[in-house]
Design an enzyme around this catalytic site. Structure first.
Site, mmCIF file in Angstrom:
data_model
loop_
_atom_site.group_PDB
_atom_site.id
_atom_site.type_symbol
_atom_site.label_atom_id
_atom_site.label_comp_id
_atom_site.label_asym_id
_atom_site.label_seq_id
_atom_site.Cartn_x
_atom_site.Cartn_y
_atom_site.Cartn_z
ATOM 1 N N GLU A 14 -1.123 3.868 -3.819
ATOM 2 C CA GLU A 14 -1.087 2.747 -4.771
ATOM 3 C C GLU A 14 -2.485 2.522 -5.320
ATOM 4 O OE1 GLU A 14 0.948 -0.924 -4.239
ATOM 5 O OE2 GLU A 14 2.351 -0.054 -2.797
ATOM 6 N N CYS A 32 4.183 0.645 2.553
ATOM 7 C CA CYS A 32 4.547 1.896 3.233
ATOM 8 C C CYS A 32 4.146 1.959 4.698
ATOM 9 C CB CYS A 32 3.951 3.080 2.488
ATOM 10 S SG CYS A 32 4.677 3.346 0.848
#
Length: 420
Positions: A145, A251
């Site tokens: 990200e 995650c």
């Protein structure tokens, strides 16, 4: 090729514009109408990724990428990529797309799913549409990200799990000649396990360097120098060796818990991962206690906090250590907490509401503060004007949980500096 991507989140949208950029015709499907309406109006309003806006605008205007809530485009797709948040959503998406399959289609599961889930998806689709001609492949994502666009064009590796030879040529065409040498074909279950193993190892690496920072503090060693010296070893590498308040995001917490649950349910001992999960949580509690200790010493009335996202470069506040630490502080600090983040304010407000105040910028946030706490590693925090900070603050205490500020400069200017 004609590619349909189901899900337009932090993975689906960057992958969609990347595939459009390298020449494919892409349709992105999402059930959230407001997201699709925004994208069809040429606006990304729901996530931030460096470099995504320019790439999106170019391919949207050239009509290489389209957006819809309908699954009907599946019927003429060469590849359908599922990129949604949870296993439940993967099953739902698979059930819907099965009805539209016509001709041979490769269905690629990019979502992180438990080992063996792709087998179940294959059986599910065949049950819904017995006439369908398809293969299910596991195509785990490894995008960071904040760097998803860069990583799409510069992957370390592209893992493809398949039980058939038939999808191989299509996957090679999907990624083009530029990434041919990065393709690594394995079994489906191996591909699913690689994703969990990778994220769990990185989480353990973060936890290790955080524990080493505590060790270095006790022995008056520099964690910066120790991490740099370790990173020079090619077997270790220098990434994920920066101490901080703990790992977060969507995650790592999810994947470490899921692999641990899979292991426990099958009698496998994953003690390192179990310890990492436990102590990552404990670290945030300990750091919040350290902040409270410093504020109580001076009877502080105002804490300024810089950084709300789980890391710099993204607007994602899910499982952010910063949000966790703020919530822990709020249990004991009854005075004013004011916060600021370059990109995460909107998402943070959805999580914190009116429990804290929000600054317009860095210097508005620190005005009148007794203690400044840095919780996210935004590069702009490295460039803070320390003289301006000092003139704006009431007391001059900096608690830098990302080691962003030059300690020696801060001490020379009269700050009390506490880093990792």
């Amino acid at each position: 090729m004609k590619v349909v991507i189901i899900g337009t989140g932090h993975v689906g949208l960057p992958i969609g514009v990347y595939l459009a950029e390298i020449g494919h015709d892409v349709v992105c499907v999402d059930k959230v109408e407001t997201i699709i309406d925004s994208l069809n109006n040429g606006k990304i309003t729901f996530l931030f990724e460096e470099g995504l806006e320019e790439l999106f605008q170019r391919n949207f205007k050239s009509n290489k990428i389209k957006f819809t809530t309908s699954f009907s485009h599946v019927n003429d797709a060469d590849v359908v990529i599922i990129s949604v948040g949870t296993s439940k959503h993967v099953y739902n998406a698979s059930t819907k797309l099965a009805e539209y399959l016509k001709g041979y289609t490769v269905i690629a599961i990019k979502s992180t799913v438990p080992v063996g889930c792709n087998d179940e998806i294959e059986n599910l689709i065949a049950k819904v549409n017995p006439e369908a001609d398809f293969d299910v492949v596991s195509l785990p994502e490894f995008l960071r990200e904040g760097f998803a666009v860069f990583d799409s064009f510069n992957p370390d590796r592209i893992i493809i799990g398949t039980e058939s030879e038939r999808p191989i040529s299509i996957i090679k065409e999907l990624y083009g000649n530029c990434n041919k040498e990065k393709l690594f074909f394995v079994s489906r279950r191996s591909a699913e396990a690689i994703k969990y193993a990778s994220n769990s190892f990185l989480a353990m690496k973060i936890h290790f360097i955080n524990e080493m920072s505590d060790f270095c503090k006790e022995f008056n060693a520099s964690i910066r120098e120790v991490a740099e010296g370790m990173g020079l070893d090619k077997r270790i590498g220098d990434e994920f060796l920066t101490p901080g308040p703990g790992y977060g995001g969507f995650c790592f917490p999810k994947d470490t818990h899921e692999i641990l649950n899979m292991a426990k349910n099958n009698g496998v001992n994953l003690s390192l991962i179990e310890t990492t999960i436990k102590n990552n949580k404990n670290r945030m509690s300990k750091l919040s206690e350290n902040i409270l200790y410093e504020t109580n010493k001076i009877k502080a009335n105002k804490i300024a906090i810089l950084g709300l996202t789980f890391k710099g470069g993204t607007d994602d506040c899910r499982n952010s250590p910063a949000i966790t630490i703020i919530n822990l502080l709020l249990k004991h600090f009854t005075y004013n907490i004011i916060t600021y983040d370059p990109k995460g304010m909107k998402n943070a407000k959805n999580l914190l509401g009116n429990k804290v105040d929000y600054g317009k910028d860095v210097y508005d946030t620190v005005k009148g503060a007794d203690v400044l706490v840095i919780l996210t590693d935004w590069m702009e925090f490295k460039k803070l004007d320390l003289r301006k900070l000092k003139s704006s603050m009431n007391h001059h205490i900096i608690i830098d949980l990302r080691n962003m500020i030059d300690k020696n400069k801060a001490l020379k200017l009269g700050f009390t500096y506490i880093g990792l």
